[in-house]
Design a protein around this motif. Sequence first.
Motif, PDB file in Angstrom:
ATOM      1  N   ALA A 231       5.375   7.192 -16.599  1.00 24.16           N
ATOM      2  CA  ALA A 231       4.406   6.424 -17.796  1.00 24.16           C
ATOM      3  C   ALA A 231       4.845   5.525 -18.736  1.00 24.16           C
ATOM      4  CB  ALA A 231       3.965   7.902 -18.667  1.00 24.16           C
ATOM      5  N   LYS A 261      -7.436   9.662 -21.369  1.00 25.43           N
ATOM      6  CA  LYS A 261      -5.948   9.963 -21.751  1.00 25.43           C
ATOM      7  C   LYS A 261      -5.340   8.482 -22.388  1.00 25.43           C
ATOM      8  CE  LYS A 261      -4.853  13.891 -19.329  1.00 25.43           C
ATOM      9  NZ  LYS A 261      -3.965  14.709 -18.188  1.00 25.43           N
ATOM     10  N   LEU A 262      -4.611   8.906 -23.488  1.00 20.46           N
ATOM     11  CA  LEU A 262      -3.804   7.739 -23.875  1.00 20.46           C
ATOM     12  C   LEU A 262      -2.538   7.914 -23.220  1.00 20.46           C
ATOM     13  CD1 LEU A 262      -4.266   7.520 -27.801  1.00 20.46           C
ATOM     14  CD2 LEU A 262      -4.825   5.817 -26.129  1.00 20.46           C
ATOM     15  N   GLY A 264       1.405   7.599 -22.362  1.00 27.29           N
ATOM     16  CA  GLY A 264       2.360   7.739 -23.338  1.00 27.29           C
ATOM     17  C   GLY A 264       1.996   8.942 -24.480  1.00 27.29           C
ATOM     18  N   PHE A 265       0.975   9.688 -24.083  1.00 27.59           N
ATOM     19  CA  PHE A 265       0.600  10.721 -25.055  1.00 27.59           C
ATOM     20  C   PHE A 265       0.633  11.971 -24.269  1.00 27.59           C
ATOM     21  CE2 PHE A 265      -1.302   9.857 -29.396  1.00 27.59           C
ATOM     22  CZ  PHE A 265      -0.525   8.520 -29.488  1.00 27.59           C
ATOM     23  N   GLY A 266       0.815  13.226 -24.960  1.00 29.95           N
ATOM     24  CA  GLY A 266       0.540  14.476 -24.419  1.00 29.95           C
ATOM     25  C   GLY A 266       1.760  14.937 -23.596  1.00 29.95           C
ATOM     26  N   ARG A 268       3.207  18.825 -21.273  1.00 30.98           N
ATOM     27  CA  ARG A 268       2.918  20.168 -21.005  1.00 30.98           C
ATOM     28  C   ARG A 268       3.592  21.256 -22.013  1.00 30.98           C
ATOM     29  NH1 ARG A 268       1.733  22.721 -16.275  1.00 30.98           N
ATOM     30  NH2 ARG A 268      -0.007  21.232 -16.056  1.00 30.98           N
ATOM     31  N   TYR A 311      -6.176  13.013 -31.597  1.00 31.43           N
ATOM     32  CA  TYR A 311      -5.594  13.854 -30.621  1.00 31.43           C
ATOM     33  C   TYR A 311      -4.720  14.785 -31.022  1.00 31.43           C
ATOM     34  CZ  TYR A 311      -7.853  11.074 -26.832  1.00 31.43           C
ATOM     35  OH  TYR A 311      -8.796  10.129 -26.269  1.00 31.43           O
ATOM     36  N   LYS A 314      -4.991  18.753 -31.600  1.00 28.30           N
ATOM     37  CA  LYS A 314      -5.318  19.660 -30.220  1.00 28.30           C
ATOM     38  C   LYS A 314      -3.679  19.443 -29.778  1.00 28.30           C
ATOM     39  CE  LYS A 314      -7.858  16.936 -26.607  1.00 28.30           C
ATOM     40  NZ  LYS A 314      -8.992  17.202 -25.760  1.00 28.30           N
ATOM     41  N   VAL A 316      -1.854  16.893 -28.919  1.00 29.38           N
ATOM     42  CA  VAL A 316      -1.493  15.912 -27.942  1.00 29.38           C
ATOM     43  C   VAL A 316      -1.000  14.609 -28.703  1.00 29.38           C
ATOM     44  CG1 VAL A 316      -2.440  13.766 -26.490  1.00 29.38           C
ATOM     45  CG2 VAL A 316      -3.349  16.387 -26.440  1.00 29.38           C
ATOM     46  N   ASN A 319       4.662  11.157 -26.306  1.00 28.61           N
ATOM     47  CA  ASN A 319       5.900  11.726 -25.896  1.00 28.61           C
ATOM     48  C   ASN A 319       6.750  10.497 -25.623  1.00 28.61           C
ATOM     49  OD1 ASN A 319       5.369  10.043 -23.290  1.00 28.61           O
ATOM     50  ND2 ASN A 319       3.702  11.443 -22.924  1.00 28.61           N
ATOM     51  N   ASP A 321       7.892   8.706 -23.343  1.00 33.57           N
ATOM     52  CA  ASP A 321       7.669   7.570 -22.602  1.00 33.57           C
ATOM     53  C   ASP A 321       6.747   6.310 -23.694  1.00 33.57           C
ATOM     54  OD1 ASP A 321       8.630   7.912 -20.061  1.00 33.57           O
ATOM     55  OD2 ASP A 321       6.676   9.535 -19.665  1.00 33.57           O
TER      56      ASP A 321
HETATM   57  C1  LIG Z   1       1.880  14.650 -19.580  1.00 36.63           C
HETATM   58  C2  LIG Z   1       0.592  15.377 -19.121  1.00 36.63           C
HETATM   59  C3  LIG Z   1       0.373  15.096 -17.498  1.00 36.63           C
HETATM   60  C4  LIG Z   1       0.497  16.801 -19.428  1.00 36.63           C
HETATM   61  O1  LIG Z   1      -0.629  17.511 -18.734  1.00 36.63           O
HETATM   62  P1  LIG Z   1      -0.796  19.058 -18.820  1.00 36.63           P
HETATM   63  O2  LIG Z   1      -0.031  19.763 -19.724  1.00 36.63           O
HETATM   64  O3  LIG Z   1      -1.406  19.334 -17.329  1.00 36.63           O
HETATM   65  O4  LIG Z   1      -2.158  18.680 -19.675  1.00 36.63           O
HETATM   66  P2  LIG Z   1      -3.758  18.560 -19.304  1.00 36.63           P
HETATM   67  O5  LIG Z   1      -3.678  17.192 -18.742  1.00 36.63           O
HETATM   68  O6  LIG Z   1      -4.233  19.614 -18.720  1.00 36.63           O
HETATM   69  O7  LIG Z   1      -4.393  18.278 -20.895  1.00 36.63           O
HETATM   70  C5  LIG Z   1      -4.650  19.476 -21.767  1.00 36.63           C
HETATM   71  C6  LIG Z   1      -5.642  18.683 -22.924  1.00 36.63           C
HETATM   72  O8  LIG Z   1      -5.016  17.533 -23.586  1.00 36.63           O
HETATM   73  C7  LIG Z   1      -5.742  16.579 -23.265  1.00 36.63           C
HETATM   74  N1  LIG Z   1      -4.750  15.645 -22.867  1.00 36.63           N
HETATM   75  C8  LIG Z   1      -3.410  15.546 -22.353  1.00 36.63           C
HETATM   76  N2  LIG Z   1      -2.897  14.408 -22.356  1.00 36.63           N
HETATM   77  C9  LIG Z   1      -3.892  13.546 -23.114  1.00 36.63           C
HETATM   78  C10 LIG Z   1      -3.654  11.933 -23.176  1.00 36.63           C
HETATM   79  N3  LIG Z   1      -2.364  11.423 -22.990  1.00 36.63           N
HETATM   80  N4  LIG Z   1      -4.566  11.583 -23.769  1.00 36.63           N
HETATM   81  C11 LIG Z   1      -5.494  12.143 -24.473  1.00 36.63           C
HETATM   82  N5  LIG Z   1      -5.754  13.588 -24.484  1.00 36.63           N
HETATM   83  C12 LIG Z   1      -4.646  14.223 -23.529  1.00 36.63           C
HETATM   84  C13 LIG Z   1      -6.363  16.774 -21.987  1.00 36.63           C
HETATM   85  O9  LIG Z   1      -7.699  15.840 -21.916  1.00 36.63           O
HETATM   86  C14 LIG Z   1      -6.962  18.284 -22.212  1.00 36.63           C
HETATM   87  O10 LIG Z   1      -8.014  18.363 -23.283  1.00 36.63           O
HETATM   88  P3  LIG Z   1      -9.141  19.327 -22.997  1.00 36.63           P
HETATM   89  O11 LIG Z   1      -8.431  20.686 -22.994  1.00 36.63           O
HETATM   90  O12 LIG Z   1     -10.041  19.222 -24.207  1.00 36.63           O
HETATM   91  O13 LIG Z   1      -9.766  19.072 -21.601  1.00 36.63           O
HETATM   92  C15 LIG Z   1      -0.741  14.809 -19.702  1.00 36.63           C
HETATM   93  O14 LIG Z   1      -0.381  14.895 -21.133  1.00 36.63           O
HETATM   94  C16 LIG Z   1      -0.970  13.419 -19.130  1.00 36.63           C
HETATM   95  O15 LIG Z   1      -1.434  13.109 -18.048  1.00 36.63           O
HETATM   96  N6  LIG Z   1      -0.284  12.405 -20.329  1.00 36.63           N
HETATM   97  C17 LIG Z   1      -0.454  10.975 -19.930  1.00 36.63           C
HETATM   98  C18 LIG Z   1       0.690  10.792 -18.941  1.00 36.63           C
HETATM   99  C19 LIG Z   1       2.055  10.536 -19.431  1.00 36.63           C
HETATM  100  O16 LIG Z   1       2.240  10.074 -20.649  1.00 36.63           O
HETATM  101  N7  LIG Z   1       3.130  11.270 -19.121  1.00 36.63           N
HETATM  102  C20 LIG Z   1       4.210  11.359 -19.321  1.00 36.63           C
HETATM  103  C21 LIG Z   1       4.931  12.827 -19.729  1.00 36.63           C
HETATM  104  S1  LIG Z   1       6.347  12.702 -20.404  1.00 36.63           S
END
Ligand SMILES: CC(C)(COP(=O)(O)OP(=O)(O)OC[C@H]1O[C@@H](n2cnc3c(N)ncnc32)[C@H](O)[C@@H]1OP(=O)(O)O)[C@@H](O)C(=O)NCCC(=O)NCCS
Length: 385
Positions: A231, A261-262, A264-266, A268, A311, A314, A316, A319, A321
């Motif tokens: 990412a 999805k943004l 670099g955000f979010g 697990r 976000y 909720k 998010v 992270n 990255d």
């Molecule tokens: C890291 C990641 C894969 C984690 O995934 P996950 O735990 O499976 O979470 P999900 O993709 O199921 O998302 C859960 C909720 O958060 C939201 N969300 C997750 N990442 C988000 C992001 N980057 N931007 C906006 N919303 C996001 C999803 O839309 C979902 O919302 P909903 O419940 O209303 O549908 C995910 O956050 C992502 O794809 N991030 C962007 C890529 C990234 O930065 N990766 C590096 C990780 S270190």
Amino acid sequence: MRNSPDENLDISEGLEDVIASTTSIGYLDGQKGKLVYRGYDIFDLAEYSTFEETVFLLLYGKLPDRTELEVFNDKLVSYRPVMDEVLDRLAGTPCPCHPMSMLRSGISLMECIDETCQVAQDIEGKREMGIRLIAQMPTLTASIARILNNELPVPPDPGLGHAANFLYMINGELAEPLAEKIMDVSLILHADHGMNASTFACLVVAATLSDIHSAITAGISALKGPLHGGANEMVINILLDLHSQEDAKRYADEVIANKKKLVGFGHRVYSTIDPRAKILRQYAEDISIITGNECLFKIARTIEKRGIKAYGKKGVCPNVDFYSGLVYYCLGIPTNMFTPIFAVSRTAGWVARIVEYIEHNRIFRPRALYVGPEGLSYVPIDERE
Ligand SMILES: CC(C)(COP(=O)(O)OP(=O)(O)OC[C@H]1O[C@@H](n2cnc3c(N)ncnc32)[C@H](O)[C@@H]1OP(=O)(O)O)[C@@H](O)C(=O)NCCC(=O)NCCS
């Protein structure tokens, strides 16, 4: 054994929240935004430790005394070189080839053509080979960066520390003290992170009692994916496409309005800002000012603020990255090398967790609930409709 889909079974897609082992290496508290290695908070390690000392901590469970650290440093230095034949073969790889693929291949080549990799497959043999891989990863990665840039690899300098030597082998010149500190901190921050996808991939392979090179290539393969290690490359490409804070606002608002999805955000596990992003944000600001990239930092801050507003409630948030890419860019590292650098650092956590796991080894064998058809009759190929 097969279960009926009608049975009331708990299925954890992606093994979310499933506890598959115990560990004393480290943990993250996603709600508090805390990351701990062997009992030490990441904020303290980033401030006071070095990557070498942190690796010792991860591998042996305690901070080294002065003599232990010296011996360990000497060992890392002695293990740095990578066989010319491995590098020559990588140089012959048809381009374009992603450096993560070259890294994965490089580790495989080492194991295939370097006889000294054939060590005893007991725990001590694996730990020693793991230490050697931790030491060789920067050499291999920096050489790949140079090969892809049509330059000759720079051999390791035994007089330099792990981070300084890595930057030296990539850029071909000595790094400034701030650049060295930032690389060191970044390596510390990425060294371990709970049971993430690549660590789990390493453990799955290691638990079959396969060799450590195979386990590490599994980790590299998992880390290559954009949902894991890839990412930061995407983040910096987005930042570079935006030329002002106005552009950044427009970009963030559009992503948010479209409920996308943004990058670099979010995360697990984290439902608040990733502590590593917090630490790197400060360094990103410092290095961006010194290198004339302050505009990029401001663009990132604008996206971060709007993203958190939209976000954050909720859970998010940015992270690691989100800022690591910006930091590496300011250090003069080519964009396509960001994920390999992640691997350079994470090899420490992979090795520590592999060695820990195989001490009480149990092969991984989860189950999947069969939901496909039943009782079909085989039809010869010429009679199929
Ligand atoms: C890291 C990641 C894969 C984690 O995934 P996950 O735990 O499976 O979470 P999900 O993709 O199921 O998302 C859960 C909720 O958060 C939201 N969300 C997750 N990442 C988000 C992001 N980057 N931007 C906006 N919303 C996001 C999803 O839309 C979902 O919302 P909903 O419940 O209303 O549908 C995910 O956050 C992502 O794809 N991030 C962007 C890529 C990234 O930065 N990766 C590096 C990780 S270190």
